[in-house]
Design a protein around this motif. Structure first.
Motif, mmCIF file in Angstrom:
data_model
loop_
_atom_site.group_PDB
_atom_site.id
_atom_site.type_symbol
_atom_site.label_atom_id
_atom_site.label_comp_id
_atom_site.label_asym_id
_atom_site.label_seq_id
_atom_site.Cartn_x
_atom_site.Cartn_y
_atom_site.Cartn_z
ATOM 1 N N ILE B 165 0.819 -1.215 0.000
ATOM 2 C CA ILE B 165 0.000 0.000 0.000
ATOM 3 C C ILE B 165 0.852 1.265 0.000
ATOM 4 O O ILE B 165 0.345 2.371 0.192
ATOM 5 C CB ILE B 165 -0.986 0.007 1.196
ATOM 6 N N GLY B 166 2.166 1.091 -0.172
ATOM 7 C CA GLY B 166 3.045 2.257 -0.297
ATOM 8 C C GLY B 166 3.141 3.119 0.945
ATOM 9 O O GLY B 166 3.346 4.331 0.859
ATOM 10 N N CYS B 167 3.040 2.490 2.115
ATOM 11 C CA CYS B 167 3.014 3.264 3.354
ATOM 12 C C CYS B 167 4.386 3.773 3.774
ATOM 13 O O CYS B 167 4.501 4.714 4.542
ATOM 14 C CB CYS B 167 2.424 2.426 4.472
ATOM 15 N N ALA B 168 5.436 3.091 3.315
ATOM 16 C CA ALA B 168 6.827 3.478 3.601
ATOM 17 C C ALA B 168 7.346 3.023 4.959
ATOM 18 O O ALA B 168 8.418 3.446 5.382
ATOM 19 C CB ALA B 168 7.036 4.977 3.441
ATOM 20 N N ALA B 169 6.620 2.144 5.629
ATOM 21 C CA ALA B 169 7.121 1.637 6.914
ATOM 22 C C ALA B 169 8.422 0.862 6.737
ATOM 23 O O ALA B 169 9.277 0.843 7.616
ATOM 24 C CB ALA B 169 6.073 0.735 7.568
ATOM 25 N N CYS B 170 8.556 0.216 5.561
ATOM 26 C CA CYS B 170 9.772 -0.549 5.292
ATOM 27 C C CYS B 170 10.997 0.345 5.340
ATOM 28 O O CYS B 170 12.034 -0.026 5.899
ATOM 29 C CB CYS B 170 9.668 -1.267 3.947
ATOM 30 N N SER B 180 14.196 -0.785 -0.603
ATOM 31 C CA SER B 180 14.248 -2.012 -1.406
ATOM 32 C C SER B 180 12.955 -2.810 -1.361
ATOM 33 O O SER B 180 12.548 -3.376 -2.377
ATOM 34 C CB SER B 180 15.394 -2.905 -0.925
ATOM 35 N N LEU B 181 12.302 -2.890 -0.190
ATOM 36 C CA LEU B 181 11.102 -3.733 -0.124
ATOM 37 C C LEU B 181 9.990 -3.147 -0.987
ATOM 38 O O LEU B 181 9.366 -3.854 -1.781
ATOM 39 C CB LEU B 181 10.630 -3.930 1.321
ATOM 40 N N PHE B 182 9.753 -1.841 -0.834
ATOM 41 C CA PHE B 182 8.719 -1.180 -1.639
ATOM 42 C C PHE B 182 9.013 -1.355 -3.128
ATOM 43 O O PHE B 182 8.165 -1.814 -3.898
ATOM 44 C CB PHE B 182 8.653 0.313 -1.278
ATOM 45 N N THR B 183 10.227 -0.973 -3.543
ATOM 46 C CA THR B 183 10.569 -1.011 -4.968
ATOM 47 C C THR B 183 10.483 -2.435 -5.512
ATOM 48 O O THR B 183 9.983 -2.667 -6.613
ATOM 49 C CB THR B 183 11.978 -0.420 -5.186
ATOM 50 N N GLU B 232 2.711 -7.599 5.013
ATOM 51 C CA GLU B 232 3.622 -8.749 5.113
ATOM 52 C C GLU B 232 4.276 -9.090 3.774
ATOM 53 O O GLU B 232 4.407 -10.256 3.403
ATOM 54 C CB GLU B 232 2.893 -9.955 5.724
ATOM 55 N N ILE B 233 4.698 -8.040 3.075
ATOM 56 C CA ILE B 233 5.447 -8.236 1.820
ATOM 57 C C ILE B 233 6.768 -8.917 2.169
ATOM 58 O O ILE B 233 7.477 -8.481 3.064
ATOM 59 C CB ILE B 233 5.707 -6.881 1.123
ATOM 60 N N SER B 234 7.088 -9.981 1.441
ATOM 61 C CA SER B 234 8.258 -10.789 1.791
ATOM 62 C C SER B 234 9.541 -10.236 1.174
ATOM 63 O O SER B 234 9.528 -9.693 0.060
ATOM 64 C CB SER B 234 8.023 -12.218 1.311
HETATM 65 S S1 SF4 Z 1 6.396 -2.950 1.233
HETATM 66 FE FE1 SF4 Z 1 5.033 -2.999 3.046
HETATM 67 S S2 SF4 Z 1 5.972 -1.506 4.433
HETATM 68 FE FE2 SF4 Z 1 6.837 -1.093 2.417
HETATM 69 S S3 SF4 Z 1 5.515 0.470 1.489
HETATM 70 FE FE3 SF4 Z 1 4.700 -1.533 0.825
HETATM 71 S S4 SF4 Z 1 3.133 -2.020 2.361
HETATM 72 FE FE4 SF4 Z 1 4.373 -0.395 3.276
#
Ligand code: SF4
Ligand code: HEM
Ligand code: FES
Lengths: 242, 250
Positions: B165-170, B180-183, B232-234
């Motif tokens: 959801i592009g929240c940027a918590a990663c 890296s996780l988002f991209t 919970e994106i891996s």
């Molecule tokens: S990978 Fe998860 S934490 Fe990162 S922006 Fe997407 S939903 Fe948020």
């Protein structure tokens, strides 16, 4: 468009370089340890092995390997330092309170201290080569030994004398524990970096990494400790008196 | 209702503007109910502050049901707070105990400048998406199902990645402030489907370049991102991004 030079330019490229060189270094230390365990067999066996290595390809193999290793350590250190340094630019203002998320996180003391253990390893490797290859700081001259009718360096005596000196043994123990910690995160991490990690094999890779890290640390530790306890220093070494 | 109210001490990051220095300000909230959400508690705090003539605390939220990615706070040192697989808006006050101090800070990264208090500018993510987070042909209406076979595992894995959801918590949780996780989630949602495959090489190089240009850090494989991600994106997606990158540059 994109080409191989991107490997050294982008963050993903640098990380790939770090993982690949890290894994190749893992291969190197396995062969290094295997050969060096001959120190526990005895003088003849180890000096024979040293002579054998240096005679490979009419003496050409060792210098080529040395150049390769310098490049490998160099590329690994530069890429690793670049990964570690990226955080300073990316997060100049830290949190007042920070905590570990737990759960599936792989963050550990080992993963957080890669740059520390890595830097110690880099300094150690330079000193280690100076000490055993170049013979810096040794307490006496070691006359060559004859192997198959050829003069060859008496590496065994050099090693045995150094490892009869307690502070040197202590230093090696500390550094090898750091190596173990580097590999505890590093082995698994390299698979993750190279995209070779997946849900089915993750636990296997992680367990293999733990075992590998322990095997390397214990294996390399065994040599100085065994020599210190069970092998007499060579005659003529001033440490022999003490 | 009576009986289960409790009070908490809050340490909240206050910063009046992007260039102003900030600091943790201390507040006490009484009459907190366990079934309140953390954001509702902050709403009450803001009513109280407004009544006292104090500037209310600025924070982001929209859907308040964990689907939009607008909310985002670092709560007691953990992005999105104590629960795994949940966004900030899904944190309930029952997760805290009477008298507890709750430290609330904004997501921190050089690429996410603080606008005010707990609100940060996450436009850097939009620019990464603009660099390649799309399919540039018109795919038209749904084709006949058997004309483009998609293996079920690929479809599932692409859907899992698309849950981001592009929240940027990663980024907030990463010790290196890496995106890296988002991209990688965005790259993975296209790379495994035939429509996205055509542009896979160009996409991965462009999106990685954009990520680097925004000044995010490199990835050390700590995996904190996965642990805080509300969807919970891996981190296997990060592995896929690197494979795709290698394929693109070789
Ligand atoms: S990978 Fe998860 S934490 Fe990162 S922006 Fe997407 S939903 Fe948020
Ligand atoms: C015996 C030698 C060494 C071995 C076997 C080794 C092995 C590894 C491995 C397998 C990794 C994981 C790579 C990845 O995450 O993809 C790694 C990471 C790393 N290495 Fe080494 N390494 C060695 C020496 C060094 C040296 C000399 C340095 C010098 C600084 C160093 C610094 C690093 C750093 C900083 C990382 C982590 C980078 C990150 O944050 O992700 N290593 N190493
Ligand atoms: S406000 Fe929409 S996810 Fe939290």
């Amino acid at each position: 468009m994109a080409g191989l030079t991107d490997i050294t330019r982008s963050t993903v490229g640098k990380k790939l370089l770090n993982g690949l060189t890290g894994l190749l270094l893992c291969g190197f230390i396995v062969s290094h340890l295997t050969g060096n365990l001959l120190l526990l067999v005895g003088r003849e066996a180890f000096n024979q092995y040293a002579y054998f290595l240096h005679s490979l390809g009419h003496g050409a193999v060792v210098p080529i390997m040395e150049v390769g290793l310098v490049m490998l350590f160099g590329a690994h250190a530069i890429s690793g330092i670049s990964v570690a340094r990226s955080r300073r630019r990316a997060r100049p203002d830290g949190y007042k309170k920070s905590a570990n998320a737990g759960g599936t996180s792989r963050k550990s003391l080992a993963s957080r201290s890669m740059i520390v253990t890595g830097t110690v390893l880099l300094i150690f490797v330079i000193l280690h080569v100076a000490q055993f290859k170049l013979g810096w700081g040794q307490l006496r001259d070691y006359p060559d030994v004859m192997i198959d009718g050829h003069a060859s360096v008496d590496l065994y005596s050099r090693v045995v004398d150094w490892f009869n000196w307690a502070p040197m043994v202590g230093l090696y123990v500390v550094v090898m524990l750091m190596l173990g910690n580097h590999l505890r995160h590093g082995f698994w991490s390299a698979f993750q970096t190279l995209g070779a990690n997946n849900p089915r094999y993750e636990n296997l890779i992680n367990t293999a990494g733990m075992l590998f890290a322990a095997a390397m640390a214990v294996g390399f530790l065994l040599i100085p400790i065994y020599i210190f306890l069970f092998v007499e220093p060579t005659a003529g070494s001033s440490l022999a008196a003490g | 209702m009576a009986g289960n109210e409790f009070s908490v001490k809050l340490l909240i990051w206050r910063q009046s503007g992007p260039a102003q220095p900030g600091e943790l300000a201390s507040y006490t909230m009484d009459n907190v109910l366990p079934e309140m959400s953390l954001l509702e508690m902050l709403d009450l705090l803001n009513e109280k502050l407004t009544a006292e003539g104090i500037d209310p605390v600025a924070f982001d939220s929209d859907c308040r049901e964990g689907i939009c990615g607008t909310c985002g706070l670092v709560i007691n040192g953990i992005a999105h707070g104590p629960h795994s697989g949940a966004a900030t808006c899904e944190v309930r006050m029952r997760s805290f105990s009477d008298g507890e101090t709750i430290v609330i800070e904004p997501f921190r990264a050089a690429s996410f400048p603080v606008i005010k208090d707990l609100v940060v500018d996450r436009a850097a993510f939009d620019r990464i998406m603009q660099a390649g987070g799309y399919v540039s042909i018109n795919t038209g209406s749904a084709p006949e199902a058997n004309s483009i076979p998609v293996p079920r595992p690929h479809a599932e894995s692409a859907m899992d990645a698309a849950a981001c959801i592009g929240c940027a918590a990663c980024v907030a949780a990463c010790p290196n402030a890496s995106a890296s996780l988002f991209t990688s989630a965005k790259i993975s949602q296209y790379a495994q489907l035939p429509q996205g495959r055509a542009e896979a090489k160009r996409r991965v190089v462009r999106m990685v370049d954009a990520m680097d240009e925004e000044g995010f850090g490199n990835c050390s494989n700590h995996g904190e991102c996965e642990a805080v991600c509300p969807k919970e994106i891996s981190i296997f997606n990060i592995g896929r991004m690197r494979r795709e990158y290698l394929k693109a540059v070789l």
